[in-house]
Design an enzyme around this catalytic site. Sequence first.
Site, PDB file in Angstrom:
ATOM      1  N   HIS A 255       0.853  -1.192   0.000  1.00  0.00           N
ATOM      2  CA  HIS A 255       0.000   0.000   0.000  1.00  0.00           C
ATOM      3  C   HIS A 255       0.886   1.238   0.000  1.00  0.00           C
ATOM      4  O   HIS A 255       1.940   1.249   0.620  1.00  0.00           O
ATOM      5  CB  HIS A 255      -0.906   0.023   1.245  1.00  0.00           C
ATOM      6  CG  HIS A 255      -2.073   0.933   1.093  1.00  0.00           C
ATOM      7  ND1 HIS A 255      -1.995   2.288   1.339  1.00  0.00           N
ATOM      8  CD2 HIS A 255      -3.334   0.694   0.681  1.00  0.00           C
ATOM      9  CE1 HIS A 255      -3.168   2.836   1.101  1.00  0.00           C
ATOM     10  NE2 HIS A 255      -4.008   1.905   0.704  1.00  0.00           N
TER      11      HIS A 255
ATOM     12  N   ASP B 261      -7.995  -5.124  -0.326  1.00  0.00           N
ATOM     13  CA  ASP B 261      -8.471  -5.988  -1.426  1.00  0.00           C
ATOM     14  C   ASP B 261      -8.151  -7.452  -1.213  1.00  0.00           C
ATOM     15  O   ASP B 261      -8.637  -8.303  -1.964  1.00  0.00           O
ATOM     16  CB  ASP B 261      -7.845  -5.505  -2.742  1.00  0.00           C
ATOM     17  CG  ASP B 261      -8.343  -4.122  -3.111  1.00  0.00           C
ATOM     18  OD1 ASP B 261      -7.516  -3.214  -3.276  1.00  0.00           O
ATOM     19  OD2 ASP B 261      -9.578  -3.948  -3.162  1.00  0.00           O
TER      20      ASP B 261
HETATM   21  C1  SDX Z   1      -6.070   0.251  -3.098  1.00  0.00           C
HETATM   22  O1  SDX Z   1      -4.232   4.701  -1.988  1.00  0.00           O
HETATM   23  C2  SDX Z   1      -5.236   4.114  -1.416  1.00  0.00           C
HETATM   24  O2  SDX Z   1      -5.714   4.508  -0.376  1.00  0.00           O
HETATM   25  C3  SDX Z   1      -5.803   2.921  -2.212  1.00  0.00           C
HETATM   26  C4  SDX Z   1      -6.868   2.083  -1.523  1.00  0.00           C
HETATM   27  C5  SDX Z   1      -8.130   2.870  -1.279  1.00  0.00           C
HETATM   28  O3  SDX Z   1      -8.861   2.509  -0.337  1.00  0.00           O
HETATM   29  O4  SDX Z   1      -8.429   3.781  -2.089  1.00  0.00           O
HETATM   30  O5  SDX Z   1      -6.357   1.621  -0.278  1.00  0.00           O
HETATM   31  C6  SDX Z   1      -7.247   0.876  -2.393  1.00  0.00           C
HETATM   32  O6  SDX Z   1      -5.786   0.638  -4.197  1.00  0.00           O
HETATM   33  C7  SDX Z   1      -5.254  -0.778  -2.366  1.00  0.00           C
HETATM   34  C8  SDX Z   1      -4.040  -1.289  -3.209  1.00  0.00           C
HETATM   35  C9  SDX Z   1      -4.545  -2.371  -4.191  1.00  0.00           C
HETATM   36  N1  SDX Z   1      -3.456  -2.724  -5.132  1.00  0.00           N
HETATM   37  C10 SDX Z   1      -2.843  -3.921  -5.048  1.00  0.00           C
HETATM   38  O7  SDX Z   1      -3.042  -4.755  -4.168  1.00  0.00           O
HETATM   39  C11 SDX Z   1      -1.840  -4.180  -6.189  1.00  0.00           C
HETATM   40  C12 SDX Z   1      -0.555  -4.802  -5.608  1.00  0.00           C
HETATM   41  N2  SDX Z   1       0.156  -3.736  -4.833  1.00  0.00           N
HETATM   42  C13 SDX Z   1       1.116  -2.958  -5.526  1.00  0.00           C
HETATM   43  O8  SDX Z   1       1.033  -2.818  -6.879  1.00  0.00           O
HETATM   44  C14 SDX Z   1       1.647  -1.757  -4.716  1.00  0.00           C
HETATM   45  O9  SDX Z   1       1.891  -2.201  -3.448  1.00  0.00           O
HETATM   46  C15 SDX Z   1       0.790  -0.513  -4.658  1.00  0.00           C
HETATM   47  C16 SDX Z   1       0.412  -0.032  -6.016  1.00  0.00           C
HETATM   48  C17 SDX Z   1      -0.429  -0.749  -3.856  1.00  0.00           C
HETATM   49  C18 SDX Z   1       1.629   0.573  -3.970  1.00  0.00           C
HETATM   50  O10 SDX Z   1       2.672   0.840  -4.793  1.00  0.00           O
HETATM   51  P1  SDX Z   1       3.787   1.957  -4.413  1.00  0.00           P
HETATM   52  O11 SDX Z   1       3.448   2.645  -3.155  1.00  0.00           O
HETATM   53  O12 SDX Z   1       4.030   2.782  -5.632  1.00  0.00           O
HETATM   54  O13 SDX Z   1       5.005   1.070  -4.058  1.00  0.00           O
HETATM   55  P2  SDX Z   1       6.056   0.537  -5.123  1.00  0.00           P
HETATM   56  O14 SDX Z   1       5.320   0.011  -6.325  1.00  0.00           O
HETATM   57  O15 SDX Z   1       7.072   1.598  -5.317  1.00  0.00           O
HETATM   58  O16 SDX Z   1       6.666  -0.713  -4.343  1.00  0.00           O
HETATM   59  C19 SDX Z   1       7.733  -0.535  -3.402  1.00  0.00           C
HETATM   60  C20 SDX Z   1       8.524  -1.843  -3.468  1.00  0.00           C
HETATM   61  C21 SDX Z   1       8.975  -2.188  -4.888  1.00  0.00           C
HETATM   62  O17 SDX Z   1      10.117  -3.029  -4.769  1.00  0.00           O
HETATM   63  P3  SDX Z   1      11.604  -2.304  -4.932  1.00  0.00           P
HETATM   64  O18 SDX Z   1      11.582  -1.582  -6.264  1.00  0.00           O
HETATM   65  O19 SDX Z   1      11.752  -1.386  -3.744  1.00  0.00           O
HETATM   66  O20 SDX Z   1      12.570  -3.476  -4.916  1.00  0.00           O
HETATM   67  O21 SDX Z   1       7.675  -2.934  -3.059  1.00  0.00           O
HETATM   68  C22 SDX Z   1       7.500  -3.837  -4.148  1.00  0.00           C
HETATM   69  C23 SDX Z   1       7.856  -3.079  -5.398  1.00  0.00           C
HETATM   70  O22 SDX Z   1       8.320  -3.973  -6.416  1.00  0.00           O
HETATM   71  N3  SDX Z   1       6.096  -4.223  -4.131  1.00  0.00           N
HETATM   72  C24 SDX Z   1       5.639  -5.460  -4.333  1.00  0.00           C
HETATM   73  C25 SDX Z   1       4.252  -5.372  -4.176  1.00  0.00           C
HETATM   74  N4  SDX Z   1       3.913  -4.113  -3.896  1.00  0.00           N
HETATM   75  C26 SDX Z   1       5.051  -3.398  -3.878  1.00  0.00           C
HETATM   76  N5  SDX Z   1       6.274  -6.611  -4.629  1.00  0.00           N
HETATM   77  C27 SDX Z   1       5.478  -7.708  -4.767  1.00  0.00           C
HETATM   78  N6  SDX Z   1       4.127  -7.723  -4.609  1.00  0.00           N
HETATM   79  C28 SDX Z   1       3.480  -6.555  -4.324  1.00  0.00           C
HETATM   80  N7  SDX Z   1       2.172  -6.544  -4.189  1.00  0.00           N
END
Ligand code: SDX
Length: 428
Positions: A307, A364
Amino acid sequence: MSEQAEIILEGKSHKLPIVVGTENEKAIDINNLRSETGYITLDSGYKNTGATVSAITFLDGEEGILSYRGYPIEQLAERSDFIEVAYLLIKGELPTKQQLDEFYEAITMHTLIHEDIRKFYGAFPTFAHPMGVVSSVTSALSTFYPESLNPHRGEEKIFLTITRLLAKFPTIAAWAYKHSIGHPVVYPKNKLGYVENFLNMMFSMPTDEYEIDPVVVNALDKLLILHADHEQNCSTSTVRLAGSSQANLYSSIAAGITALWGPLHGGANQEVIEMLDRIREDGGSVDKWIAKAKDKNDPFRLMGFGHRVYKNFDPRAKIIKKACDDVLNRLGIKDPVLEIAKKLEEVALNDEYFVERKLYPNVDFYSGIIYRAMGIPKDMFTVLFAVGRLPGWIAQWKEMTVNKEPIGRPRQIYVGSKSRDYINIADR
Ligand code: SDX
């Protein structure tokens, strides 16, 4: 003298005011930065940038705290209901009994949608994703209520525009599902409550009345409360940005629905179930899929994990996980993907990759399992998210409108070609 930030640019000192919120959040106010220094700030994805000040929702990502208008989400999920929470978000205070009764009455009187709008559904292919249908029909509402085009018509008239949307949205959503399965639409019934009406429109048939189960109604009402607002997330920021041009409420909400559809945002609940089914069909090896999620060369992500704000447990995920157990036990359903989800969570929460990056289950991760237990098809999961988020989007649009916030227009740093002369095609 209130606290100030100081930056030194090209040897010159600039003092910037500090803004401190009710819960002691701090911001550097850069409203005059460019006019004073010629500099802007750069913040891809707005990870460090506040777009506004808001009195609607507070969340603390480090502590896993979420409250609507100061009321903790745990208390609202336990003791309130979705329509009362919608009133709280939009009006700012819990309603008296009379105010709530009047709100329920107003919503009940506006659940029908114009028969000409019903004809739109026939124009969509049955394979259309319901999010595309719902966003289109929601924007089209503005063509049937031209008075809604003016966002500055005074509290009472705006509240009618708001009530119409809250009342009609479950009808719009359920009819998208009915169209997708080639079934006749079911009309709302005034004797049913908000959630009961939605379930009845989703699952009743001319040949067979849906039997409303209070366990399902209570669980869905709780899920809608948990989704009702979440401060400046992607879709809410989209609603505010669209509304900041003084676009009408219905079109601004349609923009938010579109942003929610993305798999990284509201679309994640459908992605989670599809991921869990893939893991189950692949033999259920959790370790294999955790390794894929950690592999930088593998595009697979653990959907429902991570998140932007919560660097601790998403408080909603905790409540939903418990509701998931309750609903499946009460309905006597054994869903094999629930065990896979619990195993994934257990392994991930003890894996350095996830711990280091503070990746926890989000809202989710478990919601799709409950929706499926209720008989909701996975293409409708994100529509359910939109049904829940609607009062939050409305409250945020209203706050931005009432506060007469300026049109949103971010700046950029240009990195393209320097100025150059046109070359005739014969000379290229
Ligand atoms: C919602 O914003 C809100 O409030 C949203 C929400 C709401 O109520 O409105 O809460 C609803 O959208 C919840 C999120 C649902 N999405 C997912 O579950 C999709 C999977 N999650 C990711 O795609 C990610 O965690 C996000 C999009 C939710 C957040 O992404 P960020 O904050 O941009 O973080 P990032 O992509 O920069 O990740 C940081 C690190 C990275 O690794 P490094 O580059 O540091 O090595 O964490 C890793 C990412 O690769 N990472 C994951 C991961 N999520 C982040 N690795 C594996 N699996 C994951 N799910």
